[in-house]
Design an enzyme around this catalytic site. Structure first.
Site, PDB file in Angstrom:
ATOM      1  N   LYS A 190       0.824  -1.209   0.000  1.00  0.00           N
ATOM      2  CA  LYS A 190       0.000   0.000   0.000  1.00  0.00           C
ATOM      3  C   LYS A 190       0.857   1.259   0.000  1.00  0.00           C
ATOM      4  O   LYS A 190       0.523   2.259  -0.652  1.00  0.00           O
ATOM      5  CB  LYS A 190      -0.926  -0.001   1.219  1.00  0.00           C
ATOM      6  N   ILE A 191       1.955   1.241   0.735  1.00  0.00           N
ATOM      7  CA  ILE A 191       2.829   2.410   0.777  1.00  0.00           C
ATOM      8  C   ILE A 191       3.407   2.693  -0.607  1.00  0.00           C
ATOM      9  O   ILE A 191       3.428   3.838  -1.068  1.00  0.00           O
ATOM     10  CB  ILE A 191       3.934   2.201   1.828  1.00  0.00           C
TER      11      ILE A 191
END
Length: 326
Positions: A190-191
């Protein structure tokens, strides 16, 4: 008891997940919810209570003790740690249950996720897994979210993995649930994902502004980009230019779908993660500078993060005079 579900945090993503759970679960099952905002809880009950009972709990502790599966979606790390680790009212204060499944969908730091997951597991409270999301408000409401899961690809004998998949299929698109490896790898995915998207937001905004400032018709430019190699998610539902995509915040007075502050938060996490592994985050540094301006300006602080357009294109004063109350 293990068949009951609970949702902690009824923000944009959590509200969509709760609404889809209530619609898809048998009407005989109770959906348990916890949020500090009583108005949003009442809205959920008004809109979806006819599908089955929605019971409001007084704390994360109470909710956790009432269910077998918890889904949580919160703004940032401090709220996640408060919900899970508060010694009096947090998840950590609930009764032990090794069969409980806790699915945490917030975007927070990788190391915090791993530490939190180990703490919850070691306390005998159940299995904790990070399952970060993509799809925004639209995917949450439609039940088509994509999930990036910090768990290995389930095998036939992996009952926990299969249960994770079955649960997330109730609130997301089954074909876009990706198992990324061990605890914290959902956050890693996600980052990287949000770093790319938010940097692309800045690039797309500047690119569209360059074209429009030189006098090209916005629909012609939009068509060229959508049909060319510059197309992206940002050109769709995060389109910065008003009047091109009807459901985009920009075409709805920049009604918030994703807060400018969350853009700053996610980019901060991404930049820190880059530096930890020796990557020079030049694109992220440029993007976070731009979104800090959006977040700091009282005229755009409460709008969607794509209100970046108003700063880049230079029509913020005009727009604010027309759309914001004095």
């Amino acid at each position: 008891m293990a068949t009951e579900y609970g949702v902690i945090g009824l923000g944009i993503i959590g509200y969509g997940m709760a609404s889809n759970l209530r619609k898809k679960l048998p009407s005989s099952h109770t959906l348990y919810v916890f949020d500090l905002n009583q108005e949003v809880i009442q809205r959920l009950i008004n809109e979806f209570g006819h599908f089955g009972k929605i019971e409001v709990t007084s704390s994360a502790k109470e909710l956790t003790m009432r269910v077998g599966t918890v889904l949580s979606s919160l703004p940032a790390g401090p709220q996640v740690r408060k919900v899970y680790l508060d010694p009096d009212n947090g998840v950590i204060a609930a009764t032990k249950d090794s069969g409980r499944l806790l699915i945490e969908c917030s975007t927070i730091e990788i190391e915090s996720t791993q530490e939190l997951g180990k703490t919850i597991f070691n306390a005998g409270l159940g299995t904790f897994v990070d399952a970060t999301v993509s799809g925004g408000m639209w995917g949450a409401n439609a039940g088509t979210l994509s999930f990036m899961v910090g768990h290995a690809e389930p095998t036939e004998t992996d009952l926990v993995g299969r249960r994770i998949f079955e649960t997330l299929s109730l609130v997301g698109e089954a074909s876009t649930i990706t198992f990324c490896g061990g605890l914290g790898m959902g956050q890693v995915a996600k980052i990287a994902h949000n770093y790319i998207t938010l940097a692309n937001n800045l690039v797309a905004t500047e690119g569209m502004a360059i074209g429009l400032k030189h006098g090209i018709d916005k629909n012609a430019l939009f068509k060229c980009i959508r049909e060319g190699t510059a197309n992206s998610w940002v050109m769709g539902l995060e389109q910065p230019v008003p009047g091109l995509v009807s459901d985009a915040p920009s075409s709805n007075n920049y009604r918030r779908a994703f807060a400018p502050a969350l853009s700053v938060k996610d980019l901060t996490i991404g930049i820190d993660a880059a530096k930890r592994v020796g990557i020079n985050p030049t694109a992220g540094e440029a993007a976070i500078k731009a979104f800090r301006v959006v977040d700091a300006d009282p005229r755009t602080h409460d709008l969607d993060h794509t209100a970046l357009w108003l700063h880049v294109y230079g029509n913020l004063d005009e727009w604010a005079k027309e759309h914001l109350q004095k």
